[in-house]
Motif scaffolding. Structure first.
Motif, PDB file in Angstrom:
ATOM      1  N   VAL A 213       0.860  -1.191   0.000  1.00  9.60           N
ATOM      2  CA  VAL A 213       0.000   0.000   0.000  1.00  9.60           C
ATOM      3  C   VAL A 213       0.893   1.237   0.000  1.00  9.60           C
ATOM      4  O   VAL A 213       2.107   1.148   0.249  1.00  9.60           O
ATOM      5  CB  VAL A 213      -0.972  -0.010   1.207  1.00  9.60           C
ATOM      6  CG1 VAL A 213      -1.941  -1.176   1.096  1.00  9.60           C
ATOM      7  CG2 VAL A 213      -0.209  -0.050   2.519  1.00  9.60           C
ATOM      8  N   SER A 214       0.293   2.393  -0.285  1.00  7.61           N
ATOM      9  CA  SER A 214       1.106   3.584  -0.570  1.00  7.61           C
ATOM     10  C   SER A 214       1.900   4.073   0.630  1.00  7.61           C
ATOM     11  O   SER A 214       2.863   4.822   0.465  1.00  7.61           O
ATOM     12  CB  SER A 214       0.217   4.707  -1.109  1.00  7.61           C
ATOM     13  OG  SER A 214      -0.724   5.065  -0.133  1.00  7.61           O
ATOM     14  N   PRO A 242      -9.211   3.546  -4.624  1.00 10.00           N
ATOM     15  CA  PRO A 242      -9.572   2.823  -3.397  1.00 10.00           C
ATOM     16  C   PRO A 242      -9.116   1.360  -3.398  1.00 10.00           C
ATOM     17  O   PRO A 242      -8.994   0.749  -2.341  1.00 10.00           O
ATOM     18  CB  PRO A 242     -11.098   2.920  -3.366  1.00 10.00           C
ATOM     19  CG  PRO A 242     -11.501   3.255  -4.767  1.00 10.00           C
ATOM     20  CD  PRO A 242     -10.378   4.018  -5.372  1.00 10.00           C
ATOM     21  N   TYR A 243      -8.883   0.807  -4.580  1.00  9.37           N
ATOM     22  CA  TYR A 243      -8.435  -0.592  -4.663  1.00  9.37           C
ATOM     23  C   TYR A 243      -7.869  -0.848  -6.052  1.00  9.37           C
ATOM     24  O   TYR A 243      -8.287  -0.220  -7.028  1.00  9.37           O
ATOM     25  CB  TYR A 243      -9.581  -1.588  -4.398  1.00  9.37           C
ATOM     26  CG  TYR A 243     -10.885  -1.186  -5.053  1.00  9.37           C
ATOM     27  CD1 TYR A 243     -11.134  -1.445  -6.398  1.00  9.37           C
ATOM     28  CD2 TYR A 243     -11.861  -0.512  -4.325  1.00  9.37           C
ATOM     29  CE1 TYR A 243     -12.321  -1.050  -6.994  1.00  9.37           C
ATOM     30  CE2 TYR A 243     -13.052  -0.119  -4.917  1.00  9.37           C
ATOM     31  CZ  TYR A 243     -13.280  -0.385  -6.249  1.00  9.37           C
ATOM     32  OH  TYR A 243     -14.444   0.018  -6.842  1.00  9.37           O
ATOM     33  N   THR A 244      -6.891  -1.755  -6.104  1.00  7.11           N
ATOM     34  CA  THR A 244      -6.483  -2.298  -7.410  1.00  7.11           C
ATOM     35  C   THR A 244      -6.593  -3.829  -7.392  1.00  7.11           C
ATOM     36  O   THR A 244      -6.329  -4.470  -8.400  1.00  7.11           O
ATOM     37  CB  THR A 244      -5.048  -1.893  -7.800  1.00  7.11           C
ATOM     38  OG1 THR A 244      -4.139  -2.391  -6.812  1.00  7.11           O
ATOM     39  CG2 THR A 244      -4.913  -0.375  -7.919  1.00  7.11           C
ATOM     40  N   THR A 257      -4.859  -1.311  -2.516  1.00  8.34           N
ATOM     41  CA  THR A 257      -4.239  -0.639  -3.664  1.00  8.34           C
ATOM     42  C   THR A 257      -2.750  -0.938  -3.620  1.00  8.34           C
ATOM     43  O   THR A 257      -2.023  -0.427  -2.761  1.00  8.34           O
ATOM     44  CB  THR A 257      -4.488   0.885  -3.581  1.00  8.34           C
ATOM     45  OG1 THR A 257      -5.900   1.090  -3.606  1.00  8.34           O
ATOM     46  CG2 THR A 257      -3.825   1.600  -4.746  1.00  8.34           C
ATOM     47  N   ILE A 258      -2.312  -1.799  -4.529  1.00  9.79           N
ATOM     48  CA  ILE A 258      -0.921  -2.268  -4.500  1.00  9.79           C
ATOM     49  C   ILE A 258      -0.270  -2.243  -5.890  1.00  9.79           C
ATOM     50  O   ILE A 258       0.885  -2.621  -6.040  1.00  9.79           O
ATOM     51  CB  ILE A 258      -0.822  -3.696  -3.894  1.00  9.79           C
ATOM     52  CG1 ILE A 258      -1.733  -4.684  -4.613  1.00  9.79           C
ATOM     53  CG2 ILE A 258      -1.162  -3.665  -2.416  1.00  9.79           C
ATOM     54  CD1 ILE A 258      -1.605  -6.130  -4.103  1.00  9.79           C
ATOM     55  N   ASP A 259      -1.029  -1.818  -6.900  1.00  6.48           N
ATOM     56  CA  ASP A 259      -0.504  -1.730  -8.276  1.00  6.48           C
ATOM     57  C   ASP A 259      -0.345  -0.245  -8.624  1.00  6.48           C
ATOM     58  O   ASP A 259      -1.221   0.563  -8.288  1.00  6.48           O
ATOM     59  CB  ASP A 259      -1.472  -2.396  -9.256  1.00  6.48           C
ATOM     60  CG  ASP A 259      -1.724  -3.856  -8.896  1.00  6.48           C
ATOM     61  OD1 ASP A 259      -1.000  -4.724  -9.405  1.00  6.48           O
ATOM     62  OD2 ASP A 259      -2.627  -4.112  -8.073  1.00  6.48           O
ATOM     63  N   TYR A 260       0.738   0.079  -9.309  1.00  4.56           N
ATOM     64  CA  TYR A 260       1.061   1.491  -9.548  1.00  4.56           C
ATOM     65  C   TYR A 260       1.649   1.689 -10.937  1.00  4.56           C
ATOM     66  O   TYR A 260       2.271   0.772 -11.509  1.00  4.56           O
ATOM     67  CB  TYR A 260       2.114   1.988  -8.539  1.00  4.56           C
ATOM     68  CG  TYR A 260       1.693   1.858  -7.097  1.00  4.56           C
ATOM     69  CD1 TYR A 260       1.060   2.900  -6.426  1.00  4.56           C
ATOM     70  CD2 TYR A 260       1.936   0.670  -6.397  1.00  4.56           C
ATOM     71  CE1 TYR A 260       0.670   2.777  -5.090  1.00  4.56           C
ATOM     72  CE2 TYR A 260       1.547   0.528  -5.066  1.00  4.56           C
ATOM     73  CZ  TYR A 260       0.915   1.585  -4.424  1.00  4.56           C
ATOM     74  OH  TYR A 260       0.527   1.455  -3.111  1.00  4.56           O
ATOM     75  N   HIS A 295      -6.763  -8.709  -9.875  1.00  2.56           N
ATOM     76  CA  HIS A 295      -6.232  -7.340  -9.942  1.00  2.56           C
ATOM     77  C   HIS A 295      -6.925  -6.598 -11.090  1.00  2.56           C
ATOM     78  O   HIS A 295      -7.310  -7.200 -12.093  1.00  2.56           O
ATOM     79  CB  HIS A 295      -4.723  -7.337 -10.218  1.00  2.56           C
ATOM     80  CG  HIS A 295      -3.894  -7.808  -9.060  1.00  2.56           C
ATOM     81  ND1 HIS A 295      -3.062  -6.971  -8.352  1.00  2.56           N
ATOM     82  CD2 HIS A 295      -3.764  -9.030  -8.502  1.00  2.56           C
ATOM     83  CE1 HIS A 295      -2.451  -7.654  -7.400  1.00  2.56           C
ATOM     84  NE2 HIS A 295      -2.855  -8.917  -7.464  1.00  2.56           N
ATOM     85  N   ILE A 296      -7.014  -5.278 -10.928  1.00  2.00           N
ATOM     86  CA  ILE A 296      -7.642  -4.435 -11.939  1.00  2.00           C
ATOM     87  C   ILE A 296      -6.551  -3.865 -12.852  1.00  2.00           C
ATOM     88  O   ILE A 296      -5.488  -3.449 -12.366  1.00  2.00           O
ATOM     89  CB  ILE A 296      -8.407  -3.293 -11.227  1.00  2.00           C
ATOM     90  CG1 ILE A 296      -9.608  -3.878 -10.493  1.00  2.00           C
ATOM     91  CG2 ILE A 296      -8.802  -2.191 -12.185  1.00  2.00           C
ATOM     92  CD1 ILE A 296     -10.144  -2.982  -9.425  1.00  2.00           C
ATOM     93  N   ALA A 297      -6.814  -3.870 -14.137  1.00  2.00           N
ATOM     94  CA  ALA A 297      -5.881  -3.225 -15.069  1.00  2.00           C
ATOM     95  C   ALA A 297      -5.921  -1.712 -14.838  1.00  2.00           C
ATOM     96  O   ALA A 297      -7.002  -1.126 -14.728  1.00  2.00           O
ATOM     97  CB  ALA A 297      -6.281  -3.545 -16.502  1.00  2.00           C
TER      98      ALA A 297
END
Ligand code: NDP
Ligand code: CA
Length: 305
Positions: A213-214, A242-244, A257-260, A295-297
């Motif tokens: 997370v960030s 809010p979420y990935t 949220t862990i994808d950046y 996971h979300i693109a």
């Protein structure tokens, strides 16, 4: 068939949401996505309550492709790829070129009916970029190789001749103080690697699944060492989404949220892909018959300065 996905819901900052490709001076679209390794999904992840057929590979592989192509990206960064040959052959026929780097000791290879190790993959549109160089690295923790990798590519935009460095990684998963420290060490190693590739003096896009997370140290480590900011952190109401990833396992629901996507001072962000709402994701969470991965693109349009 649309599988319930709507086409290109990009949040724009004064530019068209359509990707106009080759004629578009200095601009390109980057997508990053942990596509959920098939072997892990079936035998490792312990998802509960998935809609019937969610993990059937014959159809899921088409939903993965569809979900990538619906966003019309110029650069595709993928993690948990355990079917590179399928993606490479299909995406090659659509004008992309790809490179793959497997994890040294992928958990996939110990699972039933596996298709080999998972790893990271990076694809770029051949009509948009020339490849100057590509390399990969097994990330080190305290100078010892870990099980995580990073791919680096130095690309040249064919229309303007500008160079851009693109990198993707998938850092160590799971929670706990030691794992947080290990991810931070991997973040230092990713940064040193990208610096050694010359990316401080060129436009840089670093994206992937950081499993953090960030507020985790690895995120500030990467930001400060590479001089990068998060694309979503800048444009998505000034915050990370809010979420990935959002999934239900036997021991509970996981929403993080862990994808950046990170970018440096030589890049401007013009637009980014909207995160699906809770209603769009649906009550069974991810993956499902609309969204192929847990996971979300995420994606954005970058313009080089
Ligand atoms: P990681 O710890 O980085 O995780 C591997 C994968 O597991 C990731 O893709 C991750 O997905 C997923 N994952 C994260 N949390 C969970 C969870 N709670 N339940 C199920 N899956 C999860 O793996 P490493 O590459 O460092 O390898 C270590 C792991 O691999 C070990 O934990 C072990 O399970 C397995 N392994 C087994 C071996 C054996 O059977 N002999 C040998 C080698 C490895 P995401 O990033 O999306 O969170
Ligand atoms: Ca996973």
């Amino acid at each position: 068939q649309s599988w319930g996905l709507k086409r290109v819901p990009f949040i724009s900052q004064g530019c068209s949401s359509a990707n106009t490709h080759a004629q578009d001076g200095g601009r390109f679209r980057v997508l990053t996505w942990n596509i959920l390794a098939q072997a892990l999904a079936v035998s490792h992840d312990n998802f509960v309550g998935l809609p019937e057929g969610t993990l059937d590979w014959a159809a899921r592989r088409l939903r993965i492709l569809h979900e990538i192509l619906i966003y019309d990206p110029d650069v595709i960064c993928l993690q948990e790829v355990d079917h590179f040959n399928f993606l490479n052959s299909t995406l090659s026929s659509l004008g992309y070129r790809g490179v793959f780097c497997s994890k040294p000791d992928s958990p996939c290879i110990y699972l039933a009916n596996n298709n080999g190790p998972d790893g990271c993959a990076l694809f770029y549109r051949r009509d948009k970029f020339d490849l100057i160089s590509a390399s990969s690295r097994v990330l080190e923790i305290w100078r010892v190789q870990s099980n995580q990798v990073c791919i680096f590519a130095n690309l040249r935009l064919r229309d303007t001749g500008q160079q851009v460095c693109v990198a993707t990684t998938h850092l160590k998963a799971r929670q706990g103080a030691l794992l947080t420290t290990m991810r931070n060490e991997q973040g230092k190693d990713v940064s040193n690697y990208l610096i050694s590739c010359g990316s401080l003096a060129k436009p840089l896009i670093l994206c992937g699944d950081f499993n953090a997370v960030s507020t985790e140290p690895v995120i500030s480590t990467v930001k400060s060492r590479l001089g990068v900011k998060s694309v979503y952190g800048k444009l998505y109401n000034g915050e990370e989404p809010p979420y990935t990833t959002w999934k239900v396992r036997a021991d509970g629901e996981y929403r993080h949220t862990i994808d950046y996507i990170f970018y440096n001072k030589f890049c401007d962000v013009e637009s980014l892909l909207r995160i699906p709402t809770e209603e769009q994701i649906g009550p069974s969470r991810l993956p499902n018959l609309s969204y192929a991965s847990d996971h979300i693109a995420i994606a954005c349009d970058i313009r080089l300065k």
